[in-house]
Design an enzyme around this catalytic site. Structure first.
Site, PDB file in Angstrom:
ATOM      1  N   HIS A   1     -10.939   1.140   0.176  1.00 60.08           N
ATOM      2  CA  HIS A   1     -10.625   1.634   1.677  1.00 60.08           C
ATOM      3  C   HIS A   1     -10.297   0.097   2.967  1.00 60.08           C
ATOM      4  O   HIS A   1     -10.388   1.086   3.872  1.00 60.08           O
ATOM      5  CB  HIS A   1     -11.670   1.961   1.716  1.00 60.08           C
ATOM      6  CG  HIS A   1     -12.030   3.476   1.387  1.00 60.08           C
ATOM      7  ND1 HIS A   1     -10.940   4.027   1.024  1.00 60.08           N
ATOM      8  CD2 HIS A   1     -12.878   4.411   0.734  1.00 60.08           C
ATOM      9  CE1 HIS A   1     -11.265   5.059  -0.373  1.00 60.08           C
ATOM     10  NE2 HIS A   1     -12.542   4.975  -0.614  1.00 60.08           N
TER      11      HIS A   1
ATOM     12  N   ASP B   1     -19.566   5.255   2.921  1.00 62.69           N
ATOM     13  CA  ASP B   1     -18.371   4.739   2.012  1.00 62.69           C
ATOM     14  C   ASP B   1     -18.560   3.059   2.559  1.00 62.69           C
ATOM     15  O   ASP B   1     -17.130   3.508   3.425  1.00 62.69           O
ATOM     16  CB  ASP B   1     -17.603   6.100   1.888  1.00 62.69           C
ATOM     17  CG  ASP B   1     -16.999   5.696   0.637  1.00 62.69           C
ATOM     18  OD1 ASP B   1     -17.408   4.105  -0.297  1.00 62.69           O
ATOM     19  OD2 ASP B   1     -16.357   6.929  -0.035  1.00 62.69           O
TER      20      ASP B   1
END
Length: 285
Positions: free
Chosen positions: A193, A188
């Site tokens: 993030h 991902d």
């Protein structure tokens, strides 16, 4: 509207093949915090290839994250700004224990598009099978901010009544400062993030932990605390992502054990128990 609900729902399923090895499983387990203490026999089930057991939530990243949020954004009828996208919830049903190494066929499609007013919600279903039959079925709920309001179906509520009484067990679990950076290596690559500038543009003070990382950490805690470390007892796991986790915080995981199902609530301990995972259940034998 960047989301064409009619087109998205009418599109045929997309099918592809994925493969994984023990190295992928080990990396995922490290990404959700396994291996502390490093020599603990209970942790070596997750970190040593000679005795490796696969935590079922590995299905959410098998094949380098193929069932992830960004995968849904490439489906017909969906064209949105990634900065407006949040993973709202995840359910996973296991048809049998996951092998340490394998090859499977993935089939995914949009099964619902809901109008929540201020946001649209896509439900993407992913089914995996190998030569021996079905492996897992997963549903991801994907919120796209600013794309609601076209008068569509609001869909069912994902909220459940809170568990009654005091929890049977409570575990406090630290999140490492570099945990999101390690977890993202499982596939991902959303910059939310890792990139402070992107996180700020998306409305966060700094990069946040992947919701599916918290999901995996929570499932591992239930397995280790209530199921004797036996990953094969897990039948299903579902959660609504109710808030963000920042790397470096502490998860407070409360568990209410029932007959065949454990209810779970997860909060950020340092932020006055701000909810992180809600409506969370683990089905088990």
């Amino acid at each position: 509207m960047p989301i064409d609900a009619v087109k998205a729902l009418a599109a045929g399923p997309r099918t592809g093949e994925i493969s994984w090895t023990a190295k992928d499983v080990l990396l995922y387990h490290l990404g959700i915090g396994a291996g502390t203490p490093a020599t603990d026999p209970a942790e070596l089930r997750y970190t040593l290839e000679s005795r490796l057991h696969v935590l079922p939530s590995f299905a959410t990243v098998a094949g380098a994250g193929a069932p992830g949020v960004t995968s849904a954004l490439s489906l017909p009828g969906v064209e949105v700004d990634l900065a407006k996208v949040l993973h709202g919830g995840q359910s996973l049903t296991l048809h049998r224990p996951l092998p340490v190494e394998g090859t499977a066929t993935l089939t995914d499609r949009i099964t619902a598009v809901y109008d929540k007013g201020r946001a649209a919600v896509l439900v993407m279903r992913t089914e995996a099978a190998d030569t021996d039959g079905p492996l897992w079925t997963a549903d991801a709920r994907i919120h796209v901010r600013g794309e609601g309001g076209w008068g569509g179906d609001r869909g069912p509520s994902a909220r459940r009544e809170a568990p009654a009484g005091e929890p049977d067990r409570t575990v406090e679990l630290p999140v490492r400062e570099d945990q999101a950076l390690l977890y993202r290596l499982s596939g991902d690559w959303n910059p939310l993030h890792a990139d402070p500038g992107f996180a700020e543009r998306a409305g966060f003070e700094r990069p946040v932990l992947h919701g599916l990382c918290t999901y995996g950490m929570t499932l591992k805690t239930v397995v280790d605390t209530l199921l004797g470390g036996d990953v094969t007892r897990v039948r299903a796991c579902a959660a609504r992502f109710a808030g963000v986790v920042y790397p470096g915080e502490t998860l407070r995981i409360r568990m209410w054990r029932g007959d065949g199902e454990t209810r779970v609530a997860v909060s950020a301990a340092e932020r006055d128990d701000a909810p992180v995972l809600a409506d969370t259940t683990v089905g088990h034998s």
